[in-house]
Design a protein around this motif. Structure first.
Motif, PDB file in Angstrom:
ATOM      1  N   GLU A   1     -23.372 -25.899 -26.594  1.00  0.00           N
ATOM      2  CA  GLU A   1     -24.448 -25.751 -27.574  1.00  0.00           C
ATOM      3  C   GLU A   1     -24.567 -26.996 -28.450  1.00  0.00           C
ATOM      4  O   GLU A   1     -25.681 -27.466 -28.731  1.00  0.00           O
ATOM      5  N   ARG A   2     -23.437 -27.538 -28.879  1.00  0.00           N
ATOM      6  CA  ARG A   2     -23.475 -28.732 -29.730  1.00  0.00           C
ATOM      7  C   ARG A   2     -24.089 -29.919 -28.986  1.00  0.00           C
ATOM      8  O   ARG A   2     -24.905 -30.663 -29.540  1.00  0.00           O
TER       9      ARG A   2
ATOM     10  N   ARG B   1     -27.994 -29.306 -28.417  1.00  0.00           N
ATOM     11  CA  ARG B   1     -28.772 -29.437 -29.658  1.00  0.00           C
ATOM     12  C   ARG B   1     -28.835 -30.895 -30.129  1.00  0.00           C
ATOM     13  O   ARG B   1     -29.881 -31.357 -30.577  1.00  0.00           O
TER      14      ARG B   1
ATOM     15  N   TRP C   1     -32.228 -33.150 -30.215  1.00  0.00           N
ATOM     16  CA  TRP C   1     -32.573 -33.787 -31.482  1.00  0.00           C
ATOM     17  C   TRP C   1     -32.856 -35.272 -31.275  1.00  0.00           C
ATOM     18  O   TRP C   1     -33.810 -35.815 -31.841  1.00  0.00           O
TER      19      TRP C   1
ATOM     20  N   ASP D   1     -35.512 -25.349 -30.344  1.00  0.00           N
ATOM     21  CA  ASP D   1     -34.485 -24.329 -30.535  1.00  0.00           C
ATOM     22  C   ASP D   1     -34.457 -23.344 -29.382  1.00  0.00           C
ATOM     23  O   ASP D   1     -33.378 -22.901 -28.950  1.00  0.00           O
TER      24      ASP D   1
ATOM     25  N   ALA E   1     -32.865 -25.068 -26.404  1.00  0.00           N
ATOM     26  CA  ALA E   1     -31.419 -25.157 -26.583  1.00  0.00           C
ATOM     27  C   ALA E   1     -30.744 -23.827 -26.281  1.00  0.00           C
ATOM     28  O   ALA E   1     -29.699 -23.787 -25.611  1.00  0.00           O
TER      29      ALA E   1
END
Length: 213
Positions: A96-97, A100, A104, A185, A188
């Motif tokens: 997830e990190r 995202r 970004w 979002d 992701a």
């Protein structure tokens, strides 16, 4: 002073920027701009020199070749450190990190166009693809693999990277809908579980150890 001399080529050459670190930075900035706007094939040493206000020989002095200039531009363009920052933390949420942070960067008004230029060059030019592959293996995939406690860490990192590159290609370069228009979002949330599975899940990778290299 002789006004004729002021308009001569020698005066122009002497008026160009000297070979110092600031000049190198100016050349690199001009190169990045050219690669972003014109692509790898449309960028020339002469055009970069003209944009930076230096002689083409000075570009060659600092970088040696167009490929080396592109390699330096990749280093100046690829925000590897910002991706590496997302690695820190527990493995359970690593996928997830990474996703995202990756989204970004692509959505960022400065980083996004530069990433698109690098990826487009890599898909269009074998030399650019080789340079990008070396950079990713050395500075991105290696560090990611180094954080994994599971078996076949290098293969896991590569599988995750392949999915992220495919995501960028479909969403930001080809702009295929509905993926291209989905909120970041939502993208992701949909993609992260798959990336997490590659990084820490159960995979049939036992044959990798016996495969020839």
């Amino acid at each position: 002073m002789n006004s004729t001399w002021l308009n001569s080529p020698m005066a122009e050459e002497r008026g160009r920027r000297p070979g110092n670190p600031q000049t190198r930075d100016s050349i690199l900035e001009a190169a990045i701009e050219s690669f972003v706007t014109r692509g790898y094939g449309g960028t020339t040493i002469r055009a970069v020199a003209r944009a930076a206000g230096v002689d083409p020989a000075l570009v060659m002095h600092f970088f040696g070749s167009k490929d080396k200039l592109f390699e330096a531009a990749i280093h100046g363009t690829m925000p590897v450190a910002l991706v590496i920052e997302a690695i820190g933390g527990d493995e359970e949420h690593l996928g997830e990190r990474l996703v995202r942070r990756y989204l970004w960067l692509w959505e960022h008004p400065v980083h996004g166009p530069k990433l698109a230029a690098v990826l487009h060059a890599a898909t269009a030019t074998p030399a650019a693809a080789e340079l990008l592959k070396e950079l990713m293996s050395r500075e991105l995939l290696g560090p990611i693999a180094g954080t994994l406690s599971h078996d076949h860490a290098e293969a896991r990192a590569l599988l995750a990277a392949s999915q992220l590159l495919g995501l960028a290609l479909m969403r930001y370069l080809l702009k295929v809908d509905p993926l291209a228009s989905m909120p970041a979002d939502l993208v992701a949330a949909a993609v992260a579980p798959g990336i997490q599975r590659y990084l820490t899940g159960t995979l049939s990778l036992a044959e990798i150890a016996a495969a020839p290299r």
